[in-house]
Design an enzyme around this catalytic site. Structure first.
Site, PDB file in Angstrom:
ATOM      1  N   ARG A   3      10.529  -2.216  64.037  1.00 27.60           N
ATOM      2  CA  ARG A   3      11.183  -1.413  62.817  1.00 27.60           C
ATOM      3  C   ARG A   3      10.249  -0.802  61.787  1.00 27.60           C
ATOM      4  O   ARG A   3      10.615   0.165  61.329  1.00 27.60           O
ATOM      5  CB  ARG A   3      12.248  -2.460  62.339  1.00 27.60           C
ATOM      6  CG  ARG A   3      13.504  -3.243  62.859  1.00 27.60           C
ATOM      7  CD  ARG A   3      14.247  -2.214  63.686  1.00 27.60           C
ATOM      8  NE  ARG A   3      15.391  -2.802  64.167  1.00 27.60           N
ATOM      9  CZ  ARG A   3      15.972  -2.687  65.249  1.00 27.60           C
ATOM     10  NH1 ARG A   3      15.254  -1.569  66.077  1.00 27.60           N
ATOM     11  NH2 ARG A   3      16.741  -3.184  65.772  1.00 27.60           N
ATOM     12  N   LYS A  47      17.154  -1.758  60.108  1.00 26.15           N
ATOM     13  CA  LYS A  47      18.302  -2.253  61.195  1.00 26.15           C
ATOM     14  C   LYS A  47      18.039  -3.513  61.491  1.00 26.15           C
ATOM     15  O   LYS A  47      17.053  -4.082  61.801  1.00 26.15           O
ATOM     16  CB  LYS A  47      18.088  -1.247  62.268  1.00 26.15           C
ATOM     17  CG  LYS A  47      19.319  -1.767  63.460  1.00 26.15           C
ATOM     18  CD  LYS A  47      19.305  -0.767  64.545  1.00 26.15           C
ATOM     19  CE  LYS A  47      20.362  -1.307  65.585  1.00 26.15           C
ATOM     20  NZ  LYS A  47      20.318  -0.563  66.726  1.00 26.15           N
TER      21      LYS A  47
END
Length: 70
Positions: free
Chosen positions: A15, A52
């Site tokens: 991420r 996310k």
């Protein structure tokens, strides 16, 4: 059988890469706490980024060195 295990560390690293600025190194606040004292690198707080599966995380970008004249 084959197993493929991924923990939180691998997911967070992925991420950090996918939400970073193009061509820049981004790290999480947890990593920053571990490396902040290393004088070989300079980090700048980017602020909170939507990540996310993690929510909003405070992240830091590696400061770019100025190009040396050739």
């Amino acid at each position: 059988p084959r197993y493929c295990l991924f923990g939180d560390t691998v997911n967070t690293a992925s991420r950090m890469e996918s939400t970073s600025v193009c061509g820049r190194v981004q790290i999480s606040e947890d990593t920053y706490v571990l490396v902040a004292g290393d004088m070989d690198f300079s980090w700048k707080e980017r602020g909170r980024v939507d990540v996310k599966g993690k929510g909003r995380m405070k992240t830091y970008l590696l400061e770019q060195e100025e190009a040396l004249p050739r």
